[in-house]
Write a protein that holds these residues in place. Structure first.
Motif, mmCIF file in Angstrom:
data_model
loop_
_atom_site.group_PDB
_atom_site.id
_atom_site.type_symbol
_atom_site.label_atom_id
_atom_site.label_comp_id
_atom_site.label_asym_id
_atom_site.label_seq_id
_atom_site.Cartn_x
_atom_site.Cartn_y
_atom_site.Cartn_z
ATOM 1 N N LEU A 161 32.635 34.623 38.327
ATOM 2 C CA LEU A 161 33.597 34.528 39.430
ATOM 3 C C LEU A 161 33.461 35.820 40.236
ATOM 4 N N ARG A 162 32.668 35.757 41.284
ATOM 5 C CA ARG A 162 32.502 36.985 42.074
ATOM 6 C C ARG A 162 33.835 37.389 42.683
ATOM 7 N N HIS A 163 34.094 38.694 42.699
ATOM 8 C CA HIS A 163 35.354 39.114 43.327
ATOM 9 C C HIS A 163 35.203 39.157 44.842
ATOM 10 N N GLU A 164 33.975 39.156 45.343
ATOM 11 C CA GLU A 164 33.595 39.103 46.771
ATOM 12 C C GLU A 164 33.801 40.418 47.510
ATOM 13 N N THR A 165 34.942 41.048 47.340
ATOM 14 C CA THR A 165 35.169 42.420 47.820
ATOM 15 C C THR A 165 36.430 42.921 47.134
ATOM 16 N N ALA A 166 36.442 44.198 46.784
ATOM 17 C CA ALA A 166 37.608 44.742 46.084
ATOM 18 C C ALA A 166 38.581 45.419 47.043
ATOM 19 N N LEU A 181 43.099 38.528 46.867
ATOM 20 C CA LEU A 181 42.319 39.396 45.975
ATOM 21 C C LEU A 181 43.056 39.585 44.653
ATOM 22 N N LYS A 182 44.394 39.593 44.745
ATOM 23 C CA LYS A 182 45.207 39.778 43.539
ATOM 24 C C LYS A 182 44.907 38.655 42.545
ATOM 25 N N SER A 187 42.399 36.598 37.690
ATOM 26 C CA SER A 187 41.538 35.606 37.027
ATOM 27 C C SER A 187 40.460 36.307 36.214
ATOM 28 N N LEU A 188 39.851 37.321 36.812
ATOM 29 C CA LEU A 188 38.761 38.023 36.120
ATOM 30 C C LEU A 188 39.260 38.717 34.844
ATOM 31 N N PHE A 189 40.421 39.365 34.942
ATOM 32 C CA PHE A 189 40.954 40.016 33.740
ATOM 33 C C PHE A 189 41.340 38.974 32.686
ATOM 34 N N ALA A 190 41.865 37.819 33.151
ATOM 35 C CA ALA A 190 42.231 36.745 32.204
ATOM 36 C C ALA A 190 40.985 36.228 31.490
ATOM 37 N N LEU A 191 39.910 36.036 32.230
ATOM 38 C CA LEU A 191 38.658 35.539 31.633
ATOM 39 C C LEU A 191 38.157 36.500 30.558
ATOM 40 N N LYS A 192 38.226 37.787 30.882
ATOM 41 C CA LYS A 192 37.761 38.771 29.903
ATOM 42 C C LYS A 192 38.626 38.737 28.646
ATOM 43 N N LYS A 193 39.927 38.656 28.878
ATOM 44 C CA LYS A 193 40.864 38.647 27.743
ATOM 45 C C LYS A 193 40.635 37.424 26.842
ATOM 46 N N LEU A 194 40.271 36.301 27.460
ATOM 47 C CA LEU A 194 40.038 35.077 26.684
ATOM 48 C C LEU A 194 38.726 35.116 25.898
ATOM 49 N N GLY A 195 37.930 36.148 26.137
ATOM 50 C CA GLY A 195 36.704 36.299 25.350
ATOM 51 C C GLY A 195 35.456 35.744 26.021
ATOM 52 N N TYR A 196 35.574 35.373 27.287
ATOM 53 C CA TYR A 196 34.371 34.967 28.030
ATOM 54 C C TYR A 196 33.493 36.187 28.282
ATOM 55 N N GLN A 197 32.179 36.011 28.275
ATOM 56 C CA GLN A 197 31.311 36.983 28.923
ATOM 57 C C GLN A 197 31.548 36.720 30.408
ATOM 58 N N THR A 198 32.086 37.726 31.084
ATOM 59 C CA THR A 198 32.627 37.509 32.423
ATOM 60 C C THR A 198 31.746 38.159 33.483
#
Ligand code: SAM
Ligand code: FES
Length: 346
Positions: A161-166, A181-182, A187-198
């Motif tokens: 899931l590209r963040h596209e720009t921070a 962006l929020k 979403s990205l932090f949630a994916l990491k927390k769930l154990g996905y290689q993000t």
């Protein structure tokens, strides 16, 4: 501080201050670029040797509820010829891919409600049951934490899931007001927390981008520490609001690939199709600048041209077997070798 010192600092510590990153991007000379390139290539060699991981990209659907201003499959593009792959078509792509040596399948698509959690979980489960040694990567946009959790339980391994720009203001320039962006970051932090290689990432040279917003992207990557990062040049699509904007540059994209490699020595970093689209040797250059992944297309040939995110996309007429042979030769010519292992983050 001189650019050379910043490059050395990146190579030694994987870190730099925001101001140093801006200074490097603004002032780097051709000689320093070669220094950076060599350091990044050597870091990639240390992590991966001369191995290049391959991912089979399956473009599920070009139907999308979003309206990103840069993207050719945005909902407002009435000229796009829309399609969806059936479960059977997706599995057939995996079958072809498996026989060609792919051990990662990337299911990517627009944000298309047709692929609800029940259907997507069923598809993921079936792929994992048929090919237990393969990794499944999803790239289906922002689905919400509960959906991410169900898909993980169904067996999905990775999520792009590209963040596209921070940068908030830049994000608002690229997206309609209903996107934020929020949400993307959450979403990205949630994916990491769930154990996905993000995987996060961004386009290089998107309208409104500056060296300052790029430094923000690099700082965000340092904060998130994703396992994967997809970057490629922005390329205009003729039926979008950005039709007349210039494409991102090869040189800047390569510089950023190298900086990202030095800041994240083990990150899975693709040399993207967009890079191969703006320059005939773009993907080879990406590898020589520190990338370690290529993603040949496994989508059914009849729909390739309809997954048109930007103009003149390469490989839209090729069969999967042809693509892998072509890429294999391209990698061999620069001293690298495509391997069939899953290529997980280590
Ligand atoms: N819907 C999913 C998502 O948003 O993550 C996956 C599909 S989306 C089309 C995949 C990526 O394509 C985006 O993250 C974006 O960076 C890239 N992309 C879209 N339009 C582009 C363009 N005009 N030039 C280069 N890359 C583009
Ligand atoms: Fe698709 Fe070369 S990678 S034809």
């Amino acid at each position: 501080m001189k650019v050379k010192e910043i490059i050395n600092k990146l190579a030694e510590t994987t870190c730099a201050e925001r101001e140093e990153l801006i200074f490097l991007l603004k002032n780097i000379t051709p000689g320093e670029r070669e220094l950076l390139r060599a350091a990044a290539q050597s870091a990639a060699r240390q992590s991966f040797g001369n191995k290049i991981y391959i991912r089979g990209l399956i473009e599920l659907t070009n139907i999308c509820k979003n309206d990103c201003y840069y993207c050719g499959i945005r909902r407002s593009n009435a000229k796009a010829v829309r399609y969806r792959l059936s479960r059977e078509q997706i599995l057939s792509c995996c079958k072809t891919g498996y026989s060609l040596g792919f051990r990662t399948f990337v299911l990517q698509g627009g944000e298309d409600g047709f692929y609800n959690d029940d259907l997507m979980c069923e598809i993921v489960r079936e792929i994992k049951a048929t090919y237990p040694e393969c990794a499944v990567t999803l790239s289906l946009g922002e689905r919400g934490e509960e959906s991410f959790r169900r898909l993980k339980e169904a067996g999905a391994d990775r999520y792009l899931l590209r963040h596209e720009t921070a940068d908030e203001a830049h994000y608002a320039l690229l997206h309609p007001p209903e996107m934020s962006l929020k949400n993307r970051k959450e979403s990205l932090f949630a994916l990491k927390k769930l154990g996905y290689q993000t995987g996060a990432g961004f386009m290089v040279g998107s309208p409104g981008q500056t060296f300052e917003t790029l430094a923000e992207d690099l700082m965000f990557l340092k904060e998130l520490e994703p396992q994967m990062c997809g970057i490629g040049p922005f390329i205009p699509h003729c039926d979008t609001p950005f039709a007349d904007k210039p494409a991102g540059g090869l040189e800047l994209t390569l510089t950023l690939l190298s900086v990202i490699r030095l800041m994240h020595p083990k990150i899975l970093l693709p040399s993207t199709t967009a890079l191969g689209t703006i320059s005939p040797r773009g993907r080879e250059e990406g590898i020589l600048h520190g990338a370690n992944v290529v993603m040949p297309n496994l989508s059914p040939a009849e729909h390739r041209k309809d997954y048109s995110l930007y103009d003149n996309k390469i490989c839209t007429g090729d069969e999967a077997a042809e693509c892998i042979r072509c890429l294999s030769n391209r990698m061999k010519n620069i001293g690298y070798e495509i391997v069939t292992e899953r290529g997980d983050y280590k």
